[in-house]
Design a protein around this motif. Structure first.
Motif, mmCIF file in Angstrom:
data_model
loop_
_atom_site.group_PDB
_atom_site.id
_atom_site.type_symbol
_atom_site.label_atom_id
_atom_site.label_comp_id
_atom_site.label_asym_id
_atom_site.label_seq_id
_atom_site.Cartn_x
_atom_site.Cartn_y
_atom_site.Cartn_z
ATOM 1 N N GLN A 1 -26.284 13.998 25.306
ATOM 2 C CA GLN A 1 -26.301 12.167 24.813
ATOM 3 C C GLN A 1 -24.540 12.160 23.690
ATOM 4 N N ASP A 2 -25.014 12.980 22.822
ATOM 5 C CA ASP A 2 -24.170 12.879 21.520
ATOM 6 C C ASP A 2 -22.707 13.116 21.903
ATOM 7 N N LEU A 3 -22.830 14.180 23.037
ATOM 8 C CA LEU A 3 -21.213 14.402 23.297
ATOM 9 C C LEU A 3 -20.705 13.185 24.057
ATOM 10 N N VAL A 4 -21.244 13.080 24.686
ATOM 11 C CA VAL A 4 -21.090 12.015 25.792
ATOM 12 C C VAL A 4 -20.096 10.135 24.727
ATOM 13 N N ASP A 5 -21.766 9.967 24.040
ATOM 14 C CA ASP A 5 -20.979 9.239 22.994
ATOM 15 C C ASP A 5 -19.726 9.259 21.781
ATOM 16 N N ARG A 6 -19.534 10.446 21.631
ATOM 17 C CA ARG A 6 -18.384 10.837 20.589
ATOM 18 C C ARG A 6 -17.293 10.839 22.097
ATOM 19 N N LEU A 7 -17.211 10.963 23.318
ATOM 20 C CA LEU A 7 -16.157 11.315 24.528
ATOM 21 C C LEU A 7 -15.587 9.572 24.364
ATOM 22 N N VAL A 8 -16.771 8.619 24.750
ATOM 23 C CA VAL A 8 -16.511 7.213 25.054
ATOM 24 C C VAL A 8 -15.825 6.861 23.598
ATOM 25 N N ARG A 9 -16.434 6.561 22.469
ATOM 26 C CA ARG A 9 -15.883 6.725 21.311
ATOM 27 C C ARG A 9 -14.049 6.917 21.317
ATOM 28 N N GLY A 10 -13.949 8.446 21.507
ATOM 29 C CA GLY A 10 -12.418 8.644 21.412
ATOM 30 C C GLY A 10 -11.691 8.474 22.385
ATOM 31 N N GLY A 11 -12.633 7.478 23.293
ATOM 32 C CA GLY A 11 -11.704 6.742 25.061
ATOM 33 C C GLY A 11 -11.398 7.807 26.342
ATOM 34 N N HIS A 12 -11.998 8.732 25.656
ATOM 35 C CA HIS A 12 -11.720 9.654 27.224
ATOM 36 C C HIS A 12 -12.679 8.727 28.465
ATOM 37 N N GLN A 13 -12.777 8.837 29.565
ATOM 38 C CA GLN A 13 -13.354 8.958 30.682
ATOM 39 C C GLN A 13 -13.957 9.383 31.315
ATOM 40 N N VAL A 14 -15.436 9.421 31.126
ATOM 41 C CA VAL A 14 -16.753 10.538 31.301
ATOM 42 C C VAL A 14 -16.935 10.299 32.534
ATOM 43 N N ARG A 15 -17.206 11.056 32.812
ATOM 44 C CA ARG A 15 -19.073 11.601 34.357
ATOM 45 C C ARG A 15 -19.664 12.640 34.064
ATOM 46 N N ILE A 16 -20.529 11.510 33.834
ATOM 47 C CA ILE A 16 -21.907 12.587 33.404
ATOM 48 C C ILE A 16 -22.825 13.663 35.122
#
Length: 161
Positions: A15-30
């Motif tokens: 969850q911490d990784l996903v939060d950082r990725l989203v804030r960094g502008g990455h498109q994220v798929r869990i």
């Protein structure tokens, strides 16, 4: 913008990784066994232990972050005598192998594997399983990174509570 697939994205570290990725502008798929109430990511439902849903989850993915694990101690919040003799390998070893193979088939550009500090003298079964996953990553033909994270204090807190 790159598409990043995060296994273990519903866990504490994930969850911490996903939060950082989203804030960094990455498109994220869990990639997870079930969807959670979060609209700022894509969801791919499946199971790393069986491989269900994994090929579809990897479509179009540039980078995989493998933060998934199967730790009965973490799930329970404490040790039992059996933990000194056995640990499941379905996610950390077999799942990692499956994820590596399918990532290569899907032309994933980079594979980041999350492990734990102190595995060089892997004496507990869980540590041996994690080390086996690391070895698979190191032997992979994919471009890879390995991160050995420090202990997770939320686990220590729950064990002491």
């Amino acid at each position: 913008m790159t598409l990043v697939l995060v296994t273990g994205g519903t866990g504490h570290l994930g969850q911490d990784l996903v939060d950082r990725l989203v804030r960094g502008g990455h498109q994220v798929r869990i990639f997870a066994r079930s969807r959670r109430p979060r609209a700022d990511v894509e969801w791919a439902i499946g199971d790393l232990a069986t491989g269900d849903g994994l090929p579809a989850a990897l479509r179009g993915v540039h980078t995989v972050i493998n933060a998934a694990t199967h730790s009965p101690v973490a799930q329970r919040g404490g040790f039992r005598p059996v933990d000194f003799f056995t640990s499941p390998s379905d996610v950390d070893a077999e799942g990692t192998r499956r994820l590596l193979d399918l990532s290569q088939q899907a032309s994933v550009q980079h594979f980041l594997h999350v492990s734990i500090v102190g595995l060089d003298d892997a004496s507990l079964p869980y540590a041996r399983v994690k080390l086996a996953g690391e070895r698979m990553v190191r032997e992979s033909a994919l471009s890879w990174s390995l991160v050995r994270a420090m202990p997770f204090y939320y686990l220590l807190e729950s064990m002491l509570a």
